[in-house]
Design a protein around this motif. Sequence first.
Motif, mmCIF file in Angstrom:
data_model
loop_
_atom_site.group_PDB
_atom_site.id
_atom_site.type_symbol
_atom_site.label_atom_id
_atom_site.label_comp_id
_atom_site.label_asym_id
_atom_site.label_seq_id
_atom_site.Cartn_x
_atom_site.Cartn_y
_atom_site.Cartn_z
ATOM 1 N N ASN A 125 5.303 5.265 0.435
ATOM 2 C CA ASN A 125 5.926 6.387 0.890
ATOM 3 C C ASN A 125 7.282 6.164 1.580
ATOM 4 O O ASN A 125 8.202 6.884 1.466
ATOM 5 C CB ASN A 125 5.035 7.225 2.019
ATOM 6 C CG ASN A 125 3.906 7.708 1.285
ATOM 7 O OD1 ASN A 125 3.945 8.541 0.415
ATOM 8 N ND2 ASN A 125 2.490 7.500 1.797
ATOM 9 N N GLY A 139 0.916 -1.158 -0.009
ATOM 10 C CA GLY A 139 0.148 0.122 -0.065
ATOM 11 C C GLY A 139 0.644 1.274 0.112
ATOM 12 O O GLY A 139 2.243 1.185 -0.139
ATOM 13 N N SER A 140 0.348 2.288 0.207
ATOM 14 C CA SER A 140 1.130 3.582 0.126
ATOM 15 C C SER A 140 1.801 3.791 1.546
ATOM 16 O O SER A 140 2.854 4.563 1.108
ATOM 17 C CB SER A 140 0.005 4.681 0.114
ATOM 18 O OG SER A 140 -0.574 4.974 -1.239
ATOM 19 N N SER A 141 1.649 3.206 2.441
ATOM 20 C CA SER A 141 2.505 3.093 3.551
ATOM 21 C C SER A 141 4.037 2.920 2.957
ATOM 22 O O SER A 141 4.918 3.607 3.325
ATOM 23 C CB SER A 141 2.019 2.486 4.702
ATOM 24 O OG SER A 141 0.751 2.800 5.194
ATOM 25 N N ASP A 190 -2.435 3.994 -4.471
ATOM 26 C CA ASP A 190 -3.023 2.590 -4.088
ATOM 27 C C ASP A 190 -4.169 2.529 -5.225
ATOM 28 O O ASP A 190 -4.874 3.456 -5.643
ATOM 29 C CB ASP A 190 -3.898 2.749 -2.782
ATOM 30 C CG ASP A 190 -2.871 2.717 -1.468
ATOM 31 O OD1 ASP A 190 -1.798 1.889 -1.846
ATOM 32 O OD2 ASP A 190 -3.308 3.266 -0.760
ATOM 33 N N ASP A 219 2.396 12.088 -2.092
ATOM 34 C CA ASP A 219 1.455 11.264 -1.357
ATOM 35 C C ASP A 219 0.235 11.257 -1.913
ATOM 36 O O ASP A 219 -0.514 12.179 -1.617
ATOM 37 C CB ASP A 219 1.402 11.262 -0.110
ATOM 38 C CG ASP A 219 0.671 10.145 0.576
ATOM 39 O OD1 ASP A 219 0.065 9.168 -0.127
ATOM 40 O OD2 ASP A 219 0.296 10.184 1.685
ATOM 41 N N GLY A 271 -4.685 14.870 -2.044
ATOM 42 C CA GLY A 271 -5.913 14.235 -1.299
ATOM 43 C C GLY A 271 -5.583 13.851 0.140
ATOM 44 O O GLY A 271 -5.249 12.636 0.355
ATOM 45 N N VAL A 303 -6.027 12.628 3.829
ATOM 46 C CA VAL A 303 -6.981 11.636 4.351
ATOM 47 C C VAL A 303 -7.984 12.253 5.373
ATOM 48 O O VAL A 303 -9.279 11.899 5.265
ATOM 49 C CB VAL A 303 -6.264 10.646 5.102
ATOM 50 C CG1 VAL A 303 -5.597 10.923 6.496
ATOM 51 C CG2 VAL A 303 -6.915 9.184 5.334
ATOM 52 N N THR A 311 0.844 16.337 -0.449
ATOM 53 C CA THR A 311 -0.273 15.325 -0.488
ATOM 54 C C THR A 311 -1.319 15.791 -1.387
ATOM 55 O O THR A 311 -1.783 16.857 -1.570
ATOM 56 C CB THR A 311 -0.813 15.257 1.031
ATOM 57 O OG1 THR A 311 0.105 15.216 1.960
ATOM 58 C CG2 THR A 311 -1.908 14.287 1.069
ATOM 59 N N ALA A 354 -2.082 8.747 -2.208
ATOM 60 C CA ALA A 354 -2.649 7.440 -2.124
ATOM 61 C C ALA A 354 -4.145 7.012 -2.770
ATOM 62 O O ALA A 354 -4.230 6.168 -3.293
ATOM 63 C CB ALA A 354 -2.660 7.229 -0.559
ATOM 64 N N PHE A 355 -5.063 7.990 -2.600
ATOM 65 C CA PHE A 355 -6.185 7.908 -3.243
ATOM 66 C C PHE A 355 -6.500 8.981 -4.242
ATOM 67 O O PHE A 355 -6.858 8.835 -5.386
ATOM 68 C CB PHE A 355 -7.395 7.842 -2.251
ATOM 69 C CG PHE A 355 -7.886 9.140 -1.509
ATOM 70 C CD1 PHE A 355 -8.833 9.670 -2.116
ATOM 71 C CD2 PHE A 355 -7.076 9.249 -0.499
ATOM 72 C CE1 PHE A 355 -9.143 10.933 -1.561
ATOM 73 C CE2 PHE A 355 -7.683 10.659 0.316
ATOM 74 C CZ PHE A 355 -8.578 11.364 -0.588
ATOM 75 N N HIS A 369 -0.413 12.167 5.902
ATOM 76 C CA HIS A 369 -0.731 10.845 6.816
ATOM 77 C C HIS A 369 0.238 10.369 7.625
ATOM 78 O O HIS A 369 1.515 10.650 7.378
ATOM 79 C CB HIS A 369 -0.984 9.930 5.510
ATOM 80 C CG HIS A 369 -1.701 8.686 5.883
ATOM 81 N ND1 HIS A 369 -0.951 7.549 6.387
ATOM 82 C CD2 HIS A 369 -2.810 8.288 5.726
ATOM 83 C CE1 HIS A 369 -1.808 6.570 6.724
ATOM 84 N NE2 HIS A 369 -3.022 7.012 6.447
ATOM 85 N N HIS A 404 -5.852 0.112 -4.591
ATOM 86 C CA HIS A 404 -7.107 -0.626 -3.637
ATOM 87 C C HIS A 404 -7.894 0.535 -3.140
ATOM 88 O O HIS A 404 -8.973 -0.107 -2.457
ATOM 89 C CB HIS A 404 -6.597 -1.679 -2.660
ATOM 90 C CG HIS A 404 -5.457 -0.765 -1.651
ATOM 91 N ND1 HIS A 404 -4.423 -1.570 -1.083
ATOM 92 C CD2 HIS A 404 -5.368 0.240 -1.107
ATOM 93 C CE1 HIS A 404 -3.773 -0.706 -0.472
ATOM 94 N NE2 HIS A 404 -4.490 0.376 -0.230
ATOM 95 N N LYS A 405 -7.766 1.704 -3.548
ATOM 96 C CA LYS A 405 -8.804 2.800 -3.002
ATOM 97 C C LYS A 405 -9.745 3.144 -4.280
ATOM 98 O O LYS A 405 -10.497 2.204 -4.300
ATOM 99 C CB LYS A 405 -8.134 3.894 -2.291
ATOM 100 C CG LYS A 405 -7.310 3.485 -1.091
ATOM 101 C CD LYS A 405 -6.396 4.602 -0.313
ATOM 102 C CE LYS A 405 -6.007 4.172 1.025
ATOM 103 N NZ LYS A 405 -5.252 5.232 1.607
ATOM 104 N N CYS A 454 1.684 7.851 8.115
ATOM 105 C CA CYS A 454 2.655 6.918 7.541
ATOM 106 C C CYS A 454 3.875 7.858 6.901
ATOM 107 O O CYS A 454 4.984 7.016 6.948
ATOM 108 C CB CYS A 454 2.235 5.868 6.412
ATOM 109 S SG CYS A 454 1.795 6.802 5.021
#
Length: 466
Positions: free
Chosen positions: A147, A142-144, A293, A264, A237, A239, A235, A266-267, A182, A295-296, A184
């Motif tokens: 990053n 994932g994005s964690s 990600d 970052d 987006g 969180v 960033t 992520a989504f 985030h 998965h988002k 992470c």
Amino acid sequence: MSTLDPADWAGLRALGHKMLDDMVDHLATLRDGPVWQPMPPAVRAGFNAPLPVQGMPLEALYERFRADIQPYVTGNTHPRFMGWVHGGGNAISMLAELLAGAMNANCGGRDHAGIAVERQVIAWSAKMFGMPAETSGVLLTGSSMANFVAVLCARTKTLGQVGRSNGVAGHKLTAYASAGVHRCVPGALDMAGLGSDALRRIPVDEDFRMDTRQLRAAIAADRGAGRTPFLIVGTAGTVDVGAFDELGTLADIAAEAGAWFHVDGAFGALAALSPTHKPALAGLERADSVAFDFHKWAQVTYDAGCVLVRDPDIELATFAQATSYLAAAPRGLAGGAPWPCDLGPDLSRGFRALKIWMTLCAYGTQALGAIVDETCALARRLAGLIQASPGLTLLAPVKLNIVCFGIAGFSDAQTAALVADLQEEGLFAPSTTIIGGRLAIRAAIVNHRTSAADIDALVAEIIRRI
Ligand SMILES: *Cc1c(COP(=O)(O)O)cnc(C)c1O
């Protein structure tokens, strides 16, 4: 020699067909069940069992799954799940996981289709974000992790190979991100041995974007104090509220400072698939690295994270081990370097790329971009309903797909209790966040199954209870 293959393939086939039928039914009828339900203590106790020494019949094992596991999952496939930032998954991705399981490919390296599919996914990702064709990258949980990989690449850019062998000792490497970063990202600095205090959290403006004037001032102050500004994290987006930093300005500041520019996303980076929202990402194409990600917002089943690195040589210089990299052969199964294990921290790794590739091929970026647009439209609908309801207050501007709101006269404890009630009754699963020191209800619309009726029902249910 006792193989694990069944003596009776027909029996396995029949059970496998039943599993597939049941899982298709499960996806087709999600809406009829609760969003989430707590695991009863007796069921939970069943996972405190002794290590099985003898096997058990597969039919009974599957019944155990149906009774004790399947009903008690996170709930993010359900249309009324709106908590955190969780994707809904999709049926093709589910089937791809079965296919990948049958292949059981180790995608750490060597010359086989799994590596070719992953390279295709990386190349398509670079294309989505307007990055150069030679951009490299690797799929991760994932994005964690993405990053984390980016932080290590930035360290290589500043310290070279010495950073790998000697660590960061003595170098006061300093990174910058918005206050909405985030957790992470400080976590990545911690894991990289730089310490989470190496991160400066720059205050945000009224739109929750990093205040770039204060960023410049912080960089100058750190330089004056003998520190080395080495990384700026934008960033795309956030969180908490879904804010986008001004990526173009951050790219300029990073270039002036000689720092690595990481995003970052992520989504939020997936907003690149929506012509309406893409302009908010201007500057992403200048990033040295991007974490995001599938998965988002891209609805691939967990887990499916990705890091892209603009300069392939830096990613290789960060992860390749001379022993494995140089052992790669010019031909045969050991050919085809560089391998994913030279581009990230994992050696053995599964065939994550298949479900991503199949999702992209099956639906195309247009349909996935339309989901970005539709979920944002649902968030605006929710914001409108909140503004029209006297007992409810919008607590942050709705730029994307996240809506944070409060209830007039409610204490934080009352708000927390209301959210927990909605979750435990299986009706809706929003989450909470802190906005301006106050607990807010937070709905992130990420799932392609969520409809306008779900949004309307959420507001009606909350109003009924206050
Ligand atoms: C979800 C998220 C992360 C962490 O990603 P994982 O895939 O959960 O590891 C990082 N940053 C942002 C902005 C996120 O939304």
